[in-house]
Design an enzyme around this catalytic site. Sequence first.
Site, PDB file in Angstrom:
ATOM      1  N   GLY A 200      -0.462  -7.025  -6.937  1.00 50.20           N
ATOM      2  CA  GLY A 200       0.329  -6.855  -8.153  1.00 50.20           C
ATOM      3  C   GLY A 200      -0.547  -6.394  -9.309  1.00 50.20           C
TER       4      GLY A 200
ATOM      5  CD  GLU B 197      -2.823  -1.126   0.090  1.00 49.90           C
ATOM      6  OE1 GLU B 197      -3.490  -0.121  -0.168  1.00 49.90           O
ATOM      7  OE2 GLU B 197      -2.859  -2.147  -0.604  1.00 49.90           O
TER       8      GLU B 197
ATOM      9  CE  LYS C 156      -6.491  -6.633   0.504  1.00 45.72           C
ATOM     10  NZ  LYS C 156      -5.091  -7.072   0.396  1.00 45.72           N
TER      11      LYS C 156
HETATM   12  P1  NDP Z   1      -0.323   3.545  -6.803  1.00 48.41           P
HETATM   13  O1  NDP Z   1       0.231   4.401  -5.730  1.00 48.41           O
HETATM   14  O2  NDP Z   1       0.602   2.736  -7.628  1.00 48.41           O
HETATM   15  O3  NDP Z   1      -1.183   4.471  -7.814  1.00 48.41           O
HETATM   16  C1  NDP Z   1      -2.038   5.477  -7.374  1.00 48.41           C
HETATM   17  C2  NDP Z   1      -2.416   6.353  -8.552  1.00 48.41           C
HETATM   18  O4  NDP Z   1      -3.323   7.354  -8.091  1.00 48.41           O
HETATM   19  C3  NDP Z   1      -1.232   7.079  -9.189  1.00 48.41           C
HETATM   20  O5  NDP Z   1      -1.359   7.077 -10.580  1.00 48.41           O
HETATM   21  C4  NDP Z   1      -1.365   8.513  -8.650  1.00 48.41           C
HETATM   22  O6  NDP Z   1      -0.900   9.497  -9.548  1.00 48.41           O
HETATM   23  C5  NDP Z   1      -2.860   8.625  -8.517  1.00 48.41           C
HETATM   24  N1  NDP Z   1      -3.227   9.606  -7.508  1.00 48.41           N
HETATM   25  C6  NDP Z   1      -2.859   9.634  -6.199  1.00 48.41           C
HETATM   26  N2  NDP Z   1      -3.399  10.700  -5.598  1.00 48.41           N
HETATM   27  C7  NDP Z   1      -4.118  11.350  -6.514  1.00 48.41           C
HETATM   28  C8  NDP Z   1      -4.888  12.539  -6.508  1.00 48.41           C
HETATM   29  N3  NDP Z   1      -5.013  13.267  -5.399  1.00 48.41           N
HETATM   30  N4  NDP Z   1      -5.496  12.926  -7.649  1.00 48.41           N
HETATM   31  C9  NDP Z   1      -5.354  12.196  -8.769  1.00 48.41           C
HETATM   32  N5  NDP Z   1      -4.637  11.069  -8.851  1.00 48.41           N
HETATM   33  C10 NDP Z   1      -4.018  10.651  -7.740  1.00 48.41           C
HETATM   34  O7  NDP Z   1      -1.434   2.652  -6.124  1.00 48.41           O
HETATM   35  P2  NDP Z   1      -1.928   1.208  -6.561  1.00 48.41           P
HETATM   36  O8  NDP Z   1      -2.178   1.160  -8.006  1.00 48.41           O
HETATM   37  O9  NDP Z   1      -1.032   0.193  -5.948  1.00 48.41           O
HETATM   38  O10 NDP Z   1      -3.302   1.096  -5.750  1.00 48.41           O
HETATM   39  C11 NDP Z   1      -4.474   1.741  -6.195  1.00 48.41           C
HETATM   40  C12 NDP Z   1      -5.656   1.199  -5.406  1.00 48.41           C
HETATM   41  O11 NDP Z   1      -5.770  -0.207  -5.629  1.00 48.41           O
HETATM   42  C13 NDP Z   1      -5.563   1.354  -3.881  1.00 48.41           C
HETATM   43  O12 NDP Z   1      -6.852   1.539  -3.352  1.00 48.41           O
HETATM   44  C14 NDP Z   1      -5.015   0.003  -3.425  1.00 48.41           C
HETATM   45  O13 NDP Z   1      -5.340  -0.288  -2.111  1.00 48.41           O
HETATM   46  C15 NDP Z   1      -5.727  -0.900  -4.388  1.00 48.41           C
HETATM   47  N6  NDP Z   1      -5.115  -2.189  -4.615  1.00 48.41           N
HETATM   48  C16 NDP Z   1      -3.787  -2.282  -4.932  1.00 48.41           C
HETATM   49  C17 NDP Z   1      -3.223  -3.507  -5.219  1.00 48.41           C
HETATM   50  C18 NDP Z   1      -1.794  -3.663  -5.573  1.00 48.41           C
HETATM   51  O14 NDP Z   1      -1.345  -4.815  -5.719  1.00 48.41           O
HETATM   52  N7  NDP Z   1      -1.036  -2.585  -5.740  1.00 48.41           N
HETATM   53  C19 NDP Z   1      -4.030  -4.740  -5.168  1.00 48.41           C
HETATM   54  C20 NDP Z   1      -5.425  -4.531  -4.839  1.00 48.41           C
HETATM   55  C21 NDP Z   1      -5.926  -3.300  -4.569  1.00 48.41           C
HETATM   56  P3  NDP Z   1       0.670   9.585  -9.962  1.00 48.41           P
HETATM   57  O15 NDP Z   1       0.979   8.315 -10.714  1.00 48.41           O
HETATM   58  O16 NDP Z   1       0.756  10.781 -10.858  1.00 48.41           O
HETATM   59  O17 NDP Z   1       1.429   9.713  -8.691  1.00 48.41           O
HETATM   60  N1  HSE Z   2      -1.110  -4.186  -0.365  1.00 49.42           N
HETATM   61  C1  HSE Z   2      -2.035  -5.196  -0.672  1.00 49.42           C
HETATM   62  C2  HSE Z   2      -1.419  -6.552  -0.377  1.00 49.42           C
HETATM   63  C3  HSE Z   2      -2.437  -5.105  -2.113  1.00 49.42           C
HETATM   64  O1  HSE Z   2      -0.200  -6.626  -0.232  1.00 49.42           O
HETATM   65  O2  HSE Z   2      -2.146  -7.534  -0.305  1.00 49.42           O
HETATM   66  C4  HSE Z   2      -3.546  -6.049  -2.481  1.00 49.42           C
HETATM   67  O3  HSE Z   2      -4.738  -5.674  -1.909  1.00 49.42           O
END
Ligand code: NDP
Ligand code: HSE
Length: 435
Positions: A306, A194, A209
């Site tokens: 991922g 996260e 979750k």
């Molecule tokens: P990241 O940090 O990789 O991506 C977040 C994105 O949101 C970036 O593109 C960022 O922009 C954008 N962002 C952040 N703040 C703002 C804002 N204020 N306005 C507009 N855009 C914004 O996160 P993840 O992709 O890892 O996670 C996204 C979601 O998915 C979360 O809720 C997470 O809990 C969930 N999730 C993640 C998983 C994982 O494996 N990573 C698995 C399952 C769920 P910029 O790129 O320009 O910084």
């Molecule tokens: N940070 C979370 C994990 C992403 O490691 O399981 C998937 O929800």
Amino acid sequence: MTKQALRLGVAGLGTVGGGLVRLLATHRDRLALRIGRPIEITAVCARDPNKDRGLGNALGSATWYADPVAMAADPAVDVMVELIGGETVAKAAVEAALSKGKPVVTANKALLAHHGVALSRMAEAAGVALNFEAAVAGGIPVVKALREGLSGNRIEAVYGILNGTSNYILTDMAARGASFESVLAEAQALGYAEADPSFDVDGIDAAHKLTLLASLAFGVAVDFDSVPVEGIRGVSAQDIAFARELGFRIKLVGIARMTGEGLDIRVHPVMVAEGSALAHVDGVFNGVVVQGDFVDQMVFEGRGAGAGPTASAVMADIVDIALGLKLPLFGVPTETLVPAKVAPVTARVGACYLRLSVVDRPGVIADIAAILRDERVSIESLLQRGRAPGEAVPVVIVTHEVAEAAMVAALTRIGNLPSVLEPPTMIRIEEIKRA
Ligand code: NDP
Ligand code: HSE
């Protein structure tokens, strides 16, 4: 194919958003065939418009937004995909889309664990879907399983390994003896963690979750702050090694089951027997066990975090919306959700692993045994390693089933003995049966 495309607005182009863009570019034709019309990304939103996201020209002519609320209002967006995370901007974006009568797909478990009931009401009032398969257990379709596939059952229990990052850390600590910090850095580099990785290692993400799973499984509204949560920071290499020796693995597990005392819901490290369903769910994999009254036990296993697995779950939600499937967020109308009465963790009855650091001198074990006797804690096995007269040695005790309240009382007294040099370590042993 001449039908009007389903037009997505994708808010968040990080690990998951980027994965979704790549998935759509890879499977555009296959998906169009499945839903009978093309899917297009017509708008995107992130913070930094100049970041190289390695997406080539996959975004085509999508309109760029800095503000996801403004994106939600774009008439060229049919479905809002929220992949930003957190509870502020993301919440505003989801609310903006729902208030415009647009369906939403989100991967945001933090948002739903805290605001799911209110957002579910909004989605119902708007008559649109709010889908969240990716929010729980990455690529595993466990939300769909609970909301649809297992809807004929009374669910008795749902539990499992729900956080890929902490499972990756525990697995690597066990396999390579790697340090907690170095493995966490790897998990971050792989896009598993996260934005605030303490959510992963402190059990908060798993609890988010689990809260959602409990609502789906039992038709209850859970006050997140009432869920007992403990993470993996206290799990040492020594405990992992002793667990192995005793025939267990240490896993961060979330458990939710209905009991006479209320909803037994908690997240903490547990020892599971080598032969049990969760013992060999390793690395970034998650494992979810569902116990239903007619189906019996089901075990789901797959990558829990991922870009690829999470994008897979997001796309499944988009396909459901394209096909017109619209189900209540938690499977039942929001107004029928019953506030959960959360059972205190002290109501648990089960075996425990204890590790004590004690002075190696005659009588120490007798003092500890006397306290355990007084508190009615029965010992299943005891082992002491090493010999260092007058110095610290580890003593490990496995108890028989014991009431948690008695265990806590005993540990408080044991911790106060002058010959016990550190606060005792206690890890619960859960009897999680083989599937
Ligand atoms: P990241 O940090 O990789 O991506 C977040 C994105 O949101 C970036 O593109 C960022 O922009 C954008 N962002 C952040 N703040 C703002 C804002 N204020 N306005 C507009 N855009 C914004 O996160 P993840 O992709 O890892 O996670 C996204 C979601 O998915 C979360 O809720 C997470 O809990 C969930 N999730 C993640 C998983 C994982 O494996 N990573 C698995 C399952 C769920 P910029 O790129 O320009 O910084
Ligand atoms: N940070 C979370 C994990 C992403 O490691 O399981 C998937 O929800």
